[in-house]
Design an enzyme around this catalytic site. Structure first.
Site, mmCIF file in Angstrom:
data_model
loop_
_atom_site.group_PDB
_atom_site.id
_atom_site.type_symbol
_atom_site.label_atom_id
_atom_site.label_comp_id
_atom_site.label_asym_id
_atom_site.label_seq_id
_atom_site.Cartn_x
_atom_site.Cartn_y
_atom_site.Cartn_z
ATOM 1 N N ARG B 56 -19.923 -26.377 58.064
ATOM 2 C CA ARG B 56 -19.740 -24.912 58.135
ATOM 3 C C ARG B 56 -19.795 -24.419 59.579
ATOM 4 O O ARG B 56 -18.784 -24.125 60.188
ATOM 5 C CB ARG B 56 -20.801 -24.232 57.262
ATOM 6 C CG ARG B 56 -20.464 -22.796 56.866
ATOM 7 C CD ARG B 56 -20.961 -21.745 57.827
ATOM 8 N NE ARG B 56 -22.353 -21.873 58.139
ATOM 9 C CZ ARG B 56 -22.926 -21.359 59.234
ATOM 10 N NH1 ARG B 56 -22.213 -20.674 60.104
ATOM 11 N NH2 ARG B 56 -24.208 -21.527 59.455
ATOM 12 N N ASP B 57 -20.984 -24.359 60.159
ATOM 13 C CA ASP B 57 -21.192 -23.847 61.512
ATOM 14 C C ASP B 57 -20.375 -24.642 62.524
ATOM 15 O O ASP B 57 -19.804 -24.107 63.467
ATOM 16 C CB ASP B 57 -22.696 -23.905 61.852
ATOM 17 C CG ASP B 57 -23.063 -23.149 63.131
ATOM 18 O OD1 ASP B 57 -24.247 -23.135 63.480
ATOM 19 O OD2 ASP B 57 -22.167 -22.580 63.781
ATOM 20 N N HIS B 216 -32.959 -23.408 64.228
ATOM 21 C CA HIS B 216 -31.524 -23.700 64.371
ATOM 22 C C HIS B 216 -31.227 -23.563 65.858
ATOM 23 O O HIS B 216 -30.874 -22.484 66.331
ATOM 24 C CB HIS B 216 -30.736 -22.683 63.533
ATOM 25 C CG HIS B 216 -29.262 -22.905 63.512
ATOM 26 N ND1 HIS B 216 -28.582 -23.223 62.352
ATOM 27 C CD2 HIS B 216 -28.314 -22.842 64.481
ATOM 28 C CE1 HIS B 216 -27.294 -23.338 62.622
ATOM 29 N NE2 HIS B 216 -27.097 -23.113 63.894
ATOM 30 N N HIS B 218 -29.368 -24.214 69.365
ATOM 31 C CA HIS B 218 -28.112 -24.616 69.981
ATOM 32 C C HIS B 218 -28.409 -25.302 71.305
ATOM 33 O O HIS B 218 -29.407 -25.018 71.969
ATOM 34 C CB HIS B 218 -27.196 -23.407 70.173
ATOM 35 C CG HIS B 218 -26.434 -23.085 68.920
ATOM 36 N ND1 HIS B 218 -25.384 -22.212 68.889
ATOM 37 C CD2 HIS B 218 -26.565 -23.546 67.656
ATOM 38 C CE1 HIS B 218 -24.896 -22.147 67.648
ATOM 39 N NE2 HIS B 218 -25.597 -22.941 66.892
ATOM 40 N N CYS B 249 -19.587 -23.117 71.668
ATOM 41 C CA CYS B 249 -20.256 -21.825 71.680
ATOM 42 C C CYS B 249 -19.201 -20.753 71.905
ATOM 43 O O CYS B 249 -18.508 -20.790 72.919
ATOM 44 C CB CYS B 249 -21.299 -21.796 72.793
ATOM 45 S SG CYS B 249 -22.147 -20.218 72.921
ATOM 46 N N ASN B 258 -24.007 -26.548 68.687
ATOM 47 C CA ASN B 258 -25.064 -27.129 67.872
ATOM 48 C C ASN B 258 -25.659 -28.404 68.465
ATOM 49 O O ASN B 258 -24.975 -29.147 69.166
ATOM 50 C CB ASN B 258 -24.497 -27.498 66.489
ATOM 51 C CG ASN B 258 -24.298 -26.273 65.626
ATOM 52 O OD1 ASN B 258 -25.227 -25.525 65.352
ATOM 53 N ND2 ASN B 258 -23.067 -26.051 65.196
#
Lengths: 325, 308
Positions: B56-57, B216, B218, B249, B258
């Site tokens: 997803r991300d 979460h 980054h 990003c 990520n």
């Protein structure tokens, strides 16, 4: 996440958000960390393209201007082994020696030491390893024999009031032996310290270590050598360097080696990265409220300069995030 | 590192070495294999749940549109790795995010600790978004569908810069209060460092129990693993990551996004923390998706383990 919108100038976002957090809130972290910049030596040594002497000199001058307190300038090693360092004498003579900044050079043997002194070196570095097999493959002798060879250098250095920094390779793993016992690391470190090295840099040569291994190794070494005489040299081959460095800081270590732009790959894992990028280290330390004396902006400029000269991309994530591509 | 003569490069195949030598099974030194015993070090959780957000991300932030069958194969491969949570979807307008298809067994709602970010991202204030989320979470719970809450910009915002820990705490508490079973605190632009992570968590943990929290992080500034380590030391045991570090990003062109699942697992294995995940299989899934989207992996473990 939405598509890109107009935001704060990218270059400023990361830097502006670097709030210095008081160190008392993060446990027993040092108030100040000395960064030993090894890009010009350890970094360039592992780059394929030979860098012209004037470029090396400019890089070192830019690093000095960025405020790094120690810049490892070159290595007095035979050009047969390391062609990149063939211009060692010219580099050492050609750089601007800023007051208050040290410029150690590697001296793998007595001949190299003599050449370094003749070229004006005030500080030298010698290399031991915590692995017998690594020592054998690297310099064709045992650990004990290698330390005996360095004894000659240490005696001469003491007589000439030249400081000697010791390195221990493979402290968290060896490409030949695999696992390395913390006791062995402590033994070699203790020997180098008692022989007269003012500081010993513990190197995770192949970057395999993780915070637990770092903690175990340092616990063993700290039984033998005071924390003020220790430094860590973490490679980022498996992305663990910053986490390992943080662990070392939590244990009181206040000297960390790194390389501008994360220069220098890993000779043991083709295509893999090597040194931790100084920019990324400075970013973390600044965010922790730890003093380094380093101007990140100027450091980024030095990194951009050498990457352009080498025609390669930076390995520093901070540089990637802040540069306009 | 000392001077390295060229001959050294002809040593044992590095891959072979890593696989065969004794130390690989040791949770302290070698971390390519999972922890054999629970020789886990003090100060860390025994088990960490990894929430895989790559499909997803990760893919959402990749330029290349990934064909559905590739996505399915990718997710299937991830399902074989032992990962217990794989985020595969999100409810967004297809006008904005062409990558994403509809359908979910779990709902995620995305709040933010920044008003500007909220406005720019979903065109409403934090308060307005919370009201909308309340409805979504309420319906979800009614259908016995769990809801996970995300708080973006927990350590900094691309528009506002600094974000107060009070705001992060307020938004997290609101999401938890409306029924989200877990709140994932996101360092959306990766600007956080261990100090700011610690301060933020200290504040949030006054209102929400650690077992209901996730981080979460980054890796835009290379700080992710150090930040995650800090979170673990504070008792957090759920971490989001993306295989191969997929997804750049959107706020810093050319920057990474990520943290790579492979690098996270490597660290956890080395710490003796159980994850239930097979690192080699994750690396294989990572290799697959990188070839499919034609990009090099962002995982250092993968870079070091696969020959160039």
């Amino acid at each position: 996440m939405a598509t890109v919108r107009k935001a704060l100038p990218r270059r400023l976002v990361g830097l502006a958000t670097l709030r210095a957090v008081s160190t008392s809130s993060v446990g027993t972290l040092p108030k100040r960390v000395k960064i030993v910049e090894v890009g010009p030596r350890d970094g360039l040594q592992n780059e394929k393209n030979i860098v012209p002497t004037p470029v090396k000199i400019k890089l070192i001058d830019m690093l000095s201007e960025a405020g790094l307190p120690v810049v490892e300038a070159t290595s007095f090693v035979s050009p047969k082994w390391v062609p990149q360092m063939a211009d060692h004498a010219e580099v050492l003579k050609g750089i601007q020696k800023f007051p208050g900044i040290n410029y150690p050079v590697l001296t793998p043997n007595f001949k190299g030491f003599q050449a370094a002194v003749a070229a004006g070196a005030k500080e030298v570095a010698i290399f031991g390893a915590a692995s017998e097999l690594f020592t054998k493959k690297n310099i064709n002798c045992s650990i004990d024999e290698s330390l005996q060879r360095f004894d000659e250098i240490l005696k001469a250095a003491r007589a000439a009031s030249i400081s000697v920094r010791g390195y221990v390779s493979c402290v968290l793993g060896c490409p030949y032996e695999g696992k390395i016992s913390p006791a062995k690391v402590a033994e070699v470190t203790k020997k180098l310290y008692s022989m007269g090295c003012y500081e010993i840099s513990l190197g995770d040569t192949i970057g395999v270590g993780t915070p637990g291994a770092m903690k175990d190794m340092l616990s063993a070494v700290l039984h033998e050598v005071p924390v003020t005489a220790l430094a860590v040299h973490c490679h980022d081959t498996y992305g663990q360097a910053l986490a390992n460095n943080l662990t070392a800081l939590q244990m009181g270590v206040s000297v960390v080696d790194s390389s501008v732009a994360g220069l220098g790959g890993c000779p043991y894992a083709q295509g893999a990265s090597g040194n931790l990028a100084t920019e990324d280290l400075v970013y973390m330390l600044t965010g922790l409220g730890i003093q380094t004396g380093v101007n990140l902006q100027k450091l980024l400029e030095a990194g951009a300069f050498i990457c352009q000269a080498l025609n390669r991309r930076t390995n520093s994530k901070v540089a990637q995030a802040t540069c306009k591509l | 590192m000392g001077n390295v003569p060229c001959a050294v490069k002809q040593c044992l195949s590095y891959q072979q070495l890593l696989r065969e030598h004794l130390w690989i099974g040791d949770s302290v030194a070698g971390a390519l294999e999972p922890a054999q015993e629970s020789a886990q070090l003090s100060g860390f959780p025994e088990y960490v749940k990894i929430v895989e957000v790559g499909p997803r991300d990760g893919l959402q932030n990749e330029k290349v549109i990934v064909p559905t069958d590739i996505k399915i194969e990718f997710i299937n491969q991830l399902s074989q790795t032992g990962l217990s949570v794989i985020e595969v979807t999100s409810f967004v307008s297809s006008r904005w995010i062409p990558q994403v298809a509809a359908g979910a067994t779990e709902v995620s709602v995305f709040g933010a600790a920044s008003e500007s970010f909220s406005k720019k991202n979903i065109n409403c204030s934090i308060e307005e978004s919370m009201k909308k989320f309340e409805e979504v979470v309420k319906s979800a719970r009614h259908m016995n569908i769990p809801a996970r809450g995300y708080v973006s910009c927990a350590l900094g915002c691309p528009y506002e810069g600094n974000i107060t820990i009070q705001k992060v705490t307020e938004v997290s508490k609101r999401l938890y209060g409306m029924g989200c079973y877990e709140i994932s605190l996101g360092d959306t632009i990766g600007v956080g460092t261990p100090g700011s992570m610690k301060k933020m968590l200290e504040s949030v943990m006054k209102e929400i129990p650690p077992r209901a929290l996730a981080v979460h992080c980054h890796d835009t500034y290379g700080q992710a693993l150090a930040n995650i380590l800090t979170a673990l030391q504070m008792g957090i045991n759920v971490v989001d990551s993306a295989v191969s570090g997929l997804g750049g990003c959107p706020y810093a062109k050319g920057a990474s996004g990520n943290v790579a699942t492979e690098d996270l697992i490597y660290m956890l294995n080395g710490l003796g923390v159980n994850t239930g995940v097979n690192l080699y299989k994750v690396m294989e899934a990572g290799d697959f998706i990188c070839k499919a989207v034609n990009k090099t992996t962002n995982s250092k473990v993968a870079q070091a383990s696969f020959s160039a």
